[in-house]
Scaffold this active site. Structure first.
Site, short mmCIF file in Angstrom:
data_model
loop_
_atom_site.label_atom_id
_atom_site.label_comp_id
_atom_site.label_asym_id
_atom_site.label_seq_id
_atom_site.Cartn_x
_atom_site.Cartn_y
_atom_site.Cartn_z
CG HIS A 157 42.05 2.41 75.18
ND1 HIS A 157 42.55 1.52 75.82
CD2 HIS A 157 41.04 3.04 75.74
CE1 HIS A 157 41.95 1.33 76.81
NE2 HIS A 157 40.90 2.27 76.83
CB SER B 125 38.10 1.25 77.92
OG SER B 125 39.20 1.97 78.75
CG ASP C 204 45.39 -0.28 75.49
OD1 ASP C 204 44.23 -0.51 74.91
OD2 ASP C 204 45.48 0.60 76.48
#
Length: 407
Positions: free
Chosen positions: A348, A183, A280
């Protein structure tokens, strides 16, 4: 638009099961469980490195052994960003802005596991998690002080201080290294990949992996560039521009856009692997359909369950996949040292969990798990540029949907 910190992967772990073991390396009876103690960078202030609240930066190190004793994985922790004083002040009072408030033991799983059956290529490497406490993907270098409130935007210095702390612990003699992150930590790998080369031995083999960090510069459902606006404010607030890729900034009319990986990628010379979902969930929820673009909540059910998306919403999501593949087209076609694993799962971050990294039912493309794809690429066993078919074709997916559309 103020995009809030998202997808905080909180682990509810009982310490009572681990009291019989050493605090720096604690194993549960379940062999995939590994808790690793925190190390504070005691001399960080000499580098000007502080978390948002002024606390010392930190990392977690689990030592390698055997054939992996001289090899290193450095994993940037993720956790969103703060792009204005108020959100950064709020963040400084949480574990995302202060090591004082962080868990002192961190679960190592997935790519950080020390179990050969769960992490066959990297289990015996030195594995490090760099704790995230600056709110700008380890890239800022400024300070806010109005006489009442004080914030340190020192992510770049945190990065440098941690590396200098690790060098005498063996990193200075690394044979192989992998810089990774998830991330906001995945975005940090784009920012720091090439610079790490200059800190390692000249004969070290360094490669970089971004997991869920390939953030796109695209219009949202209201035709606004919400993430562009957010990153513009972030770069300005935290003094990031001087730390962006200089070649990228010289080639683009808005230099701050080089914070976006899609613009910086072509200027990175270190071998790179991009692991991302084409759907995502962070980008779906906050870039494509942010709350400001869906005031009446028409997308809420779709955000919580892809099966609840209507035909028009699916078309929009397929457009998001198209945009990601278009942004990666040149890398796919032209990079001789790069790797890709772009699957069609609503997820994610997929490298830090056993379930999605390397398990019997992990996501696959062409019958290859993420761990196998990354390993084949790192060790040059095979060319690895895997792109999944479009949703809903992939029956191996683990769809990891946050419990609320506004996370």
């Amino acid at each position: 638009m103020n995009v809030k910190t998202v997808l905080n992967f909180d682990m509810m772990l009982s310490l009572l099961l681990f009291l019989a073991f050493a605090p720096s390396c604690i194993h549960s009876e379940s062999e995939e469980q590994l808790l690793v103690g925190m190390t504070l960078v005691r001399n960080a202030t000499a580098y000007g490195a502080r978390c948002l609240d002024g606390s010392l930066p930190a990392y977690h190190l689990h030592r390698g052994f055997g054939a992996g004793a001289n090899n290193w994985i450095l994993q940037f922790e993720g956790g969103g960003w703060c792009n204005d004083v108020s959100s950064c002040l709020e963040r400084a009072k949480t574990r995302r802005g202060s090591t004082r408030l962080m868990s002192k033991l961190e679960l190592f799983s997935g790519i950080l596991s020390n179990n050969a059956s769960l992490n066959p290529d990297f289990y015996n490497w030195n594995r490090v998690k760099l704790r995230y406490c600056d709110g700008a993907s380890f890239s800022g270098d400024s300070k806010f002080d109005n006489g009442t409130s004080l914030l340190y935007f020192r992510g770049q210095k945190i990065w440098e201080a941690i590396i200098h702390d690790l060098l005498p612990k063996g990193l200075a003699s690394a044979s192989k290294a992998l810089l990774s992150g998830c991330s906001a930590g995945g975005l940090a790998t784009f920012l720091h990949c090439d610079s790490l080369t200059n800190m390692l031995p000249s004969n070290a083999s360094l490669k970089c992996l971004s997991d869920a960090g390939f953030f796109l510069d695209v219009r949202d459902m209201s035709s606004n560039y919400s993430m562009r606006s957010f990153y513009h404010d972030l770069v300005a607030l935290q003094g990031i521009k001087k730390n962006l890729n200089q070649n990228c900034m010289r080639s683009i009319h808005q230099p701050e856009l080089c914070f976006f990986p899609q613009y910086a990628l072509q200027y990175i010379t270190t071998p790179y692997f991009i692991l991302n979902s084409a759907y995502d969930v962070f980008q779906f929820h906050h870039s494509l359909v942010p709350p400001s673009a869906d005031l009446h909540g028409h997308w809420n059910s779709c955000k919580l369950n892809p099966a609840a998306c209507d035909a028009n919403q699916i078309d929009v999501l397929q457009g998001m996949r198209h945009d990601m593949l278009a942004a990666l087209k040149s890398f796919y076609k032209n990079s001789t040292s790069g790797g890709l694993f772009i699957n069609s799962c609503f997820a994610h971050c997929q490298s830090e969990s056993r379930d999605t990294w390397f398990a019997a039912d992990s996501p696959r493309i062409h019958n290859k798990t993420i761990a196998e794809a990354v390993g084949d690429w790192y060790f040059d066993r095979a060319v690895t540029k895997e792109i999944d078919c479009a949703y809903p074709c992939d029956s191996t997916c683990h769809n990891l949907i946050p419990s609320s559309p506004q996370v």
